[in-house]
Write a protein that holds these residues in place. Structure first.
Motif, PDB file in Angstrom:
ATOM      1  N   PHE A  79       0.721  -1.059   0.240  1.00  0.00           N
ATOM      2  CA  PHE A  79      -0.157   0.334  -0.078  1.00  0.00           C
ATOM      3  C   PHE A  79       0.988   1.584  -0.085  1.00  0.00           C
ATOM      4  CE2 PHE A  79      -2.997  -3.158   0.941  1.00  0.00           C
ATOM      5  CZ  PHE A  79      -3.833  -2.061   0.978  1.00  0.00           C
ATOM      6  N   THR A  80       0.750   2.365  -0.588  1.00  0.00           N
ATOM      7  CA  THR A  80       1.550   3.907  -1.079  1.00  0.00           C
ATOM      8  C   THR A  80       0.765   4.787  -0.318  1.00  0.00           C
ATOM      9  OG1 THR A  80       2.351   2.550  -3.334  1.00  0.00           O
ATOM     10  CG2 THR A  80       2.257   4.846  -2.676  1.00  0.00           C
ATOM     11  N   LYS A  81       0.824   5.036   0.840  1.00  0.00           N
ATOM     12  CA  LYS A  81       0.870   5.950   1.075  1.00  0.00           C
ATOM     13  C   LYS A  81       0.509   7.357   0.175  1.00  0.00           C
ATOM     14  CE  LYS A  81       0.588   4.850   5.730  1.00  0.00           C
ATOM     15  NZ  LYS A  81       1.622   5.052   6.766  1.00  0.00           N
ATOM     16  N   SER A  82      -0.900   8.041   0.132  1.00  0.00           N
ATOM     17  CA  SER A  82      -0.590   9.835  -0.604  1.00  0.00           C
ATOM     18  C   SER A  82      -0.140  10.454   0.593  1.00  0.00           C
ATOM     19  CB  SER A  82      -1.924  10.157  -0.360  1.00  0.00           C
ATOM     20  OG  SER A  82      -2.456  11.670  -0.785  1.00  0.00           O
ATOM     21  N   LYS A  83       0.505  11.105  -1.014  1.00  0.00           N
ATOM     22  CA  LYS A  83       2.468  11.826  -0.530  1.00  0.00           C
ATOM     23  C   LYS A  83       1.185  13.267   0.087  1.00  0.00           C
ATOM     24  CE  LYS A  83       5.638  11.230  -3.503  1.00  0.00           C
ATOM     25  NZ  LYS A  83       5.705  10.246  -3.697  1.00  0.00           N
ATOM     26  N   LEU A  84      -0.285  13.454   0.040  1.00  0.00           N
ATOM     27  CA  LEU A  84      -0.836  14.563   0.262  1.00  0.00           C
ATOM     28  C   LEU A  84      -1.337  14.224   1.860  1.00  0.00           C
ATOM     29  CD1 LEU A  84      -2.627  15.718  -2.619  1.00  0.00           C
ATOM     30  CD2 LEU A  84      -0.303  16.659  -1.659  1.00  0.00           C
ATOM     31  N   ASN A  85      -1.232  12.767   2.756  1.00  0.00           N
ATOM     32  CA  ASN A  85      -1.807  12.772   3.402  1.00  0.00           C
ATOM     33  C   ASN A  85      -1.505  13.945   5.012  1.00  0.00           C
ATOM     34  OD1 ASN A  85      -3.376  10.569   3.021  1.00  0.00           O
ATOM     35  ND2 ASN A  85      -1.610   8.743   3.340  1.00  0.00           N
ATOM     36  N   PRO A  86      -2.898  14.191   5.796  1.00  0.00           N
ATOM     37  CA  PRO A  86      -3.940  13.587   5.736  1.00  0.00           C
ATOM     38  C   PRO A  86      -4.533  14.517   4.698  1.00  0.00           C
ATOM     39  CG  PRO A  86      -3.424  14.590   7.783  1.00  0.00           C
ATOM     40  CD  PRO A  86      -2.292  14.730   6.708  1.00  0.00           C
ATOM     41  N   VAL A  87      -5.287  12.966   4.261  1.00  0.00           N
ATOM     42  CA  VAL A  87      -6.374  13.890   3.021  1.00  0.00           C
ATOM     43  C   VAL A  87      -7.355  14.689   3.669  1.00  0.00           C
ATOM     44  CG1 VAL A  87      -5.394  11.906   1.578  1.00  0.00           C
ATOM     45  CG2 VAL A  87      -7.345  11.453   2.631  1.00  0.00           C
ATOM     46  N   LEU A  88      -8.039  14.039   5.124  1.00  0.00           N
ATOM     47  CA  LEU A  88      -9.443  14.878   5.409  1.00  0.00           C
ATOM     48  C   LEU A  88      -8.442  15.512   7.401  1.00  0.00           C
ATOM     49  CD1 LEU A  88     -12.131  12.403   5.257  1.00  0.00           C
ATOM     50  CD2 LEU A  88     -12.594  14.493   4.981  1.00  0.00           C
ATOM     51  N   THR A  89      -9.177  16.414   7.460  1.00  0.00           N
ATOM     52  CA  THR A  89      -8.411  16.849   8.751  1.00  0.00           C
ATOM     53  C   THR A  89      -9.206  16.907  10.255  1.00  0.00           C
ATOM     54  OG1 THR A  89      -9.801  19.866   8.485  1.00  0.00           O
ATOM     55  CG2 THR A  89      -7.807  18.796   7.102  1.00  0.00           C
ATOM     56  N   SER A  90     -10.596  16.459   9.408  1.00  0.00           N
ATOM     57  CA  SER A  90     -11.620  16.313  10.380  1.00  0.00           C
ATOM     58  C   SER A  90     -12.047  14.810  10.950  1.00  0.00           C
ATOM     59  CB  SER A  90     -12.437  16.656  10.110  1.00  0.00           C
ATOM     60  OG  SER A  90     -12.282  18.369  10.441  1.00  0.00           O
TER      61      SER A  90
ATOM     62  N   ASN B 180      -8.698  15.009  -2.737  1.00  0.00           N
ATOM     63  CA  ASN B 180      -8.672  16.318  -2.413  1.00  0.00           C
ATOM     64  C   ASN B 180      -9.946  16.924  -2.134  1.00  0.00           C
ATOM     65  OD1 ASN B 180      -6.196  17.482  -3.171  1.00  0.00           O
ATOM     66  ND2 ASN B 180      -6.505  17.003  -4.945  1.00  0.00           N
ATOM     67  N   PHE B 181     -11.053  17.123  -0.855  1.00  0.00           N
ATOM     68  CA  PHE B 181     -11.705  16.581  -0.414  1.00  0.00           C
ATOM     69  C   PHE B 181     -12.366  18.023  -0.122  1.00  0.00           C
ATOM     70  CE2 PHE B 181     -11.103  12.344   0.822  1.00  0.00           C
ATOM     71  CZ  PHE B 181     -12.297  11.474   0.306  1.00  0.00           C
ATOM     72  N   LYS B 182     -13.597  18.262  -0.398  1.00  0.00           N
ATOM     73  CA  LYS B 182     -13.899  19.765  -0.318  1.00  0.00           C
ATOM     74  C   LYS B 182     -15.815  19.388   0.652  1.00  0.00           C
ATOM     75  CE  LYS B 182     -13.132  22.236  -4.148  1.00  0.00           C
ATOM     76  NZ  LYS B 182     -13.524  22.686  -5.167  1.00  0.00           N
TER      77      LYS B 182
ATOM     78  N   GLN C 201     -18.348  15.276   3.241  1.00  0.00           N
ATOM     79  CA  GLN C 201     -17.489  15.825   1.568  1.00  0.00           C
ATOM     80  C   GLN C 201     -16.970  15.185   0.430  1.00  0.00           C
ATOM     81  OE1 GLN C 201     -14.099  17.782   3.547  1.00  0.00           O
ATOM     82  NE2 GLN C 201     -14.770  17.725   5.279  1.00  0.00           N
ATOM     83  N   PHE C 202     -16.540  15.556  -0.566  1.00  0.00           N
ATOM     84  CA  PHE C 202     -16.665  15.525  -1.548  1.00  0.00           C
ATOM     85  C   PHE C 202     -15.586  15.107  -2.275  1.00  0.00           C
ATOM     86  CE2 PHE C 202     -17.452  14.996  -6.042  1.00  0.00           C
ATOM     87  CZ  PHE C 202     -17.444  13.814  -6.314  1.00  0.00           C
TER      88      PHE C 202
END
Ligand code: AAL
Length: 414
Positions: free
Chosen positions: A266-277, A312-314, A305-306
């Protein structure tokens, strides 16, 4: 003829200028963003949500709760607990759910008093059990799916908080594997996996860490919680939560790890954490992206969120009374869909069903309308009506009352 065309052009310009400059917002809320100056909030109302009204927003809902039948809790004495349900799948003509099951001689006593038989936390000394149902309200417990492994193996202290993946007609269960009592340092564990040919097992433990903790001093160095796999973009997208920043400042955020095989790597996303909450992970394919219930904890708790790209969640809506540790029925969790339909129900848990000395959790059913397949106007009302006693339960603490008394005294003695 020439004069007529000129008149038409002037008329068109006048109408356009008038529309653009109109200052008064129309009485009927326009479905599309109007071409006129808009406040930041009004722009957001059109730009950030699927529709300007919550009832038309497919990612807005209320949540309704129902007790489930068929599960016994030993008179709520704290020796039996069921919590952290997996997502629900439909196989062999019935629904399946897996969950943390604890049956111990006493309720949890905290890490200091924990022994080989006395649990530290509600999910200590636990196994992963499963139940099936024909209607999602009445559940028949089937017993253990994944037992605690033998002493020398990973996860021997407790296996908990499982979630299911179906990949190429085989079943894979991801779960937290504790090799020491939760609470000794923190709630520390990596993710383990077992696999089976049928949802009824038997399950074979891969007996290796599939999602390892991060390197020293990184956000997920101690805990990888709530593994939650989906099939998306031809890969396994596994979301997880970590607790970081250390007690008493614990902050919880969510990360993503992807793989081409259920065994990893499993490769962790470089952008982790992807959800701050959010606390436990709850995701589902929605249209071409992934939607997430962002439950308690963090600046953006109580939101749905979506992420159009799964990363990239909004914020897609603000909601109330969200299901804790929700495990929804996700019909297209593993179909690699580009047209996710959404969810309408699932199981979640209440961890405060009793007083602390009899602490255990219970599974409950939640219903909602986060689905493009149904339209339930009752789920789309914009406010949840609480009785006064619900508010008064949120009483001031002794310290707060003392602070207020002091402040008053200061003011009145001036
Ligand atoms: C839950 C989950 C994980 C934690 C504990 C059991 O709410 O976040 O599973 O380890 O609490």
């Amino acid at each position: 003829m020439k004069n007529y065309s000129t008149l038409l052009i002037i008329g068109y310009i006048l109408i356009t200028v008038n529309t653009v400059c109109a200052q008064n917002f129309p009485f009927i809320l326009p479905k599309e963003k109007p071409k006129q100056p808009l406040s930041t909030a009004m722009q957001r109302n059109y730009d950030n949500y699927l529709a300007p009204r919550p009832e038309d927003n497919e990612l807005y809902t209320q949540f309704k709760y129902t007790k489930v039948e068929g599960l016994d809790y030993s008179n709520d004495d704290g020796t039996v607990s069921r919590r952290d349900p997996s997502k629900i799948i439909f196989e062999n003509g019935k629904y399946y759910v897996w969950y943390t099951h604890r049956k111990t001689e006493t309720p949890p006593k905290g890490a200091k008093q924990a022994t080989e038989t006395i649990p530290s936390a509600d999910w200590d000394l636990s196994e992963i059990w499963y139940a099936t149902s024909l209607d999602g309200f009445n559940w028949e417990e089937q017993g253990v799916a994944i037992p605690r492994p033998p002493k020398q193996e990973l996860g021997h202290r407790s296996v908990s908080t499982a979630d299911i993946l179906k990949w190429k007609d085989k079943y894979y269960m991801y779960y937290q594997g504790f090799s020491e009592a939760s609470g000794l340092r923190g709630d520390d564990c990596p993710v383990l996996m077992s696999y089976a040919d049928s949802p009824d097992g038997p399950w074979t433990a891969a007996n290796k860490i599939v999602i390892p903790n991060g390197p020293k001093d990184t956000w997920d160095q101690f805990s990888i919680h709530d593994p939650y796999p989906l099939v998306y973009k031809d890969k396994i997208y596994l979301y997880y939560k970590s607790d970081f920043d250390g007690d008493p400042n614990l902050i919880r955020m969510q990360g993503l790890a992807t793989a081409d095989s259920p065994f990893g790597p499993f490769t962790k996303s470089k952008l982790n954490p992807v959800l701050t909450s959010g606390h436990e992970t709850t995701m589902f394919p929605f249209k071409d992206g992934i939607a997430a219930l962002t439950i308690r904890d963090g600046n953006e708790h109580n939101t749905v969120q979506f992420a159009k790209d799964g990363v990239n969640f909004k914020i897609a809506s603000m909601v109330e009374m969200m299901p804790a540790a929700a495990g929804p029925y996700v019909p297209d969790a593993f179909t690699n869909t580009k047209n996710g339909v959404g969810i309408t129900w699932g199981l979640s848990h209440f961890t405060n069903a009793t007083t602390w000395d009899k602490n255990h959790a219970i599974l409950v059913r939640f219903d909602c309308d986060l689905s493009r397949a149904i339209n339930d106007p009752e789920m789309k009302k914009h406010h949840v009506y609480h009785r006064p006693e619900v508010y008064f339960k949120q009483a001031l603490s002794k310290n707060q009352k003392e602070r207020i008394l002091k402040e008053n005294k200061k003011l009145t003695q001036q």
